[in-house]
Write an enzyme that holds these catalytic residues in place. Structure first.
Site, PDB file in Angstrom:
ATOM      1  CB  CYS A 279      -0.940   0.002   1.212  1.00 50.16           C
ATOM      2  SG  CYS A 279      -0.085  -0.036   2.807  1.00 50.16           S
TER       3      CYS A 279
ATOM      4  CD  GLU B 289      -3.077  -1.895  -1.569  1.00 46.30           C
ATOM      5  OE1 GLU B 289      -2.936  -2.844  -0.800  1.00 46.30           O
ATOM      6  OE2 GLU B 289      -3.399  -0.747  -1.192  1.00 46.30           O
TER       7      GLU B 289
END
Length: 364
Positions: free
Chosen positions: A322, A356
């Site tokens: 992330c 992401e």
């Protein structure tokens, strides 16, 4: 996220700019263009959280600009929330506003929903919750057909249940997940489903056994289990482990073993530096697993140096991140022994700088 950043008409251009920035960050490690998974421009968030602002008889959802805690911005519409949350927000606020017991010293409302519309609401208070509150909360939960949780300092009152059950259709099969109040879940269900399918496609044909670090509630674990003989999944948070164990049972999966260890502790166990009593619960000794593939989905800080060195021993590393910055730091070491064979970007958080990333690394 400031509401002014939400711009569905320009979503494609905003995504393209974010993809370009992320590719520049990761350019030292891969020259290939990524697979890009866009998000729906609106109604994509399955979670939402608002402060509650009291002004006489008025009661509003508010958010605050960064660094301005006394400058509330009233939220009357939140277009990035899923349809179930958007529909519930005004009616719930009206019900809270009309009931003294429910509104008194209420300071925050949290929503957690699913693709089927099942919703959990958490109400947070600056006061202790008593029997009168619970009676009113039960009526509220019945009115809106909600799961409801009340929270105050050192107190949690569950009305009905403190979870929702999500079902995701992944690679031709439905998987059922339990998502608890206050526990981490992926916020963008549409993108999350495609992330899982990408991960499964990345390991098709790998065989052997899988080690998964940071497995959470089993988001990736459950579908990945179809591609390996055995899966050893590790997680530290007790609530996430409880959710993952429920998912293993509910989905009739028999080849996943869970252990409650931090990534650093897994590294110590793999290196033979420490023995952990919790490993005694495994169906076979750790040394008996044929661990050819490792899957990691770490927090924003990425993997610590010892864990990077440990996963570097695996022929195949599947890394979901992330935070492109911490991924780049880890790739500086991993790229000394492995090459990136697959690269994908998933827009879990439209209208923000967050992206992401997913990479598959294979040992040279």
């Amino acid at each position: 996220m400031p509401l002014s950043h939400i711009d569905p008409a320009n979503y494609d251009a905003l995504l393209a700019a974010k993809v370009a920035r992320t590719c520049e960050q990761l350019a030292p490690f891969t020259a290939s263009a990524p697979t890009v998974i866009p998000s729906p421009p609106e109604a994509f968030r399955m979670r939402a959280e608002f402060r509650v602002w009291h002004n006489g008889d008025a009661l509003d959802y508010v958010m605050f600009p960064p660094g301005e805690p006394q400058n509330p911005v009233v939220i009357t519409r939140f277009p990035i929330a899923c349809a179930a949350i958007q529909a519930l927000m005004p009616d719930l606020l009206a019900a809270l506003r009309a009931h003294t017991e429910l509104r008194r010293k209420l300071f925050q409302v949290e929503f957690l929903s699913t693709t089927s519309g099942e919703t959990l609401v958490t109400l947070a208070y600056h006061r202790r919750l008593d029997a009168s509150w619970e009676t009113a909360a039960e009526a509220l939960a019945g009115q809106f057909k909600l799961a409801l949780v009340g929270r105050s300092r050192k107190q949690k009152v569950v009305v009905g249940r403190d979870y929702v059950t999500e079902t995701l259709h992944v690679a031709g099969r439905d998987y059922h997940y339990r998502q608890y109040d206050q526990a981490f879940t992926q916020p963008n269900a549409a993108v999350n489903r495609q992330m899982i399918e990408w991960a499964c496609a990345s390991v098709t044909g790998e065989g052997g056994d899988l080690l998964e670090l940071y497995c959470g509630n089993g988001n990736f674990t459950l579908p990945l289990s179809r591609h390996f003989n055995q899966v050893l999944a590790t997680e530290l948070a007790k609530t996430s482990i409880r959710a993952a164990q429920w998912g293993i049972a509910a989905n009739h999966i028999e080849n996943v073993a869970m252990i409650r260890l931090a990534a650093e502790e897994v590294t110590q166990a793999m290196n033979g530096e420490r023995e952990f009593r919790r490993l005694a619960d495994l169906p076979q000794p750790l040394s008996a697993y044929k661990l050819n593939t490792v899957f990691v989905d770490p927090p924003r800080a990425g993997l610590d140096p010892a864990t990077v060195a440990m996963v570097q021993r695996f022929p195949t590393i599947v890394y979901v991140s992330c935070n492109p910055a911490s991924l780049a730091e880890n790739l500086a070491t991993l790229s000394l022994s492995h090459d990136i064979s697959r690269f994908a970007l998933f827009d879990q958080f439209p209208y923000t700088a967050h992206m992401e990333c997913g990479v598959v690394l294979r040992r040279r």
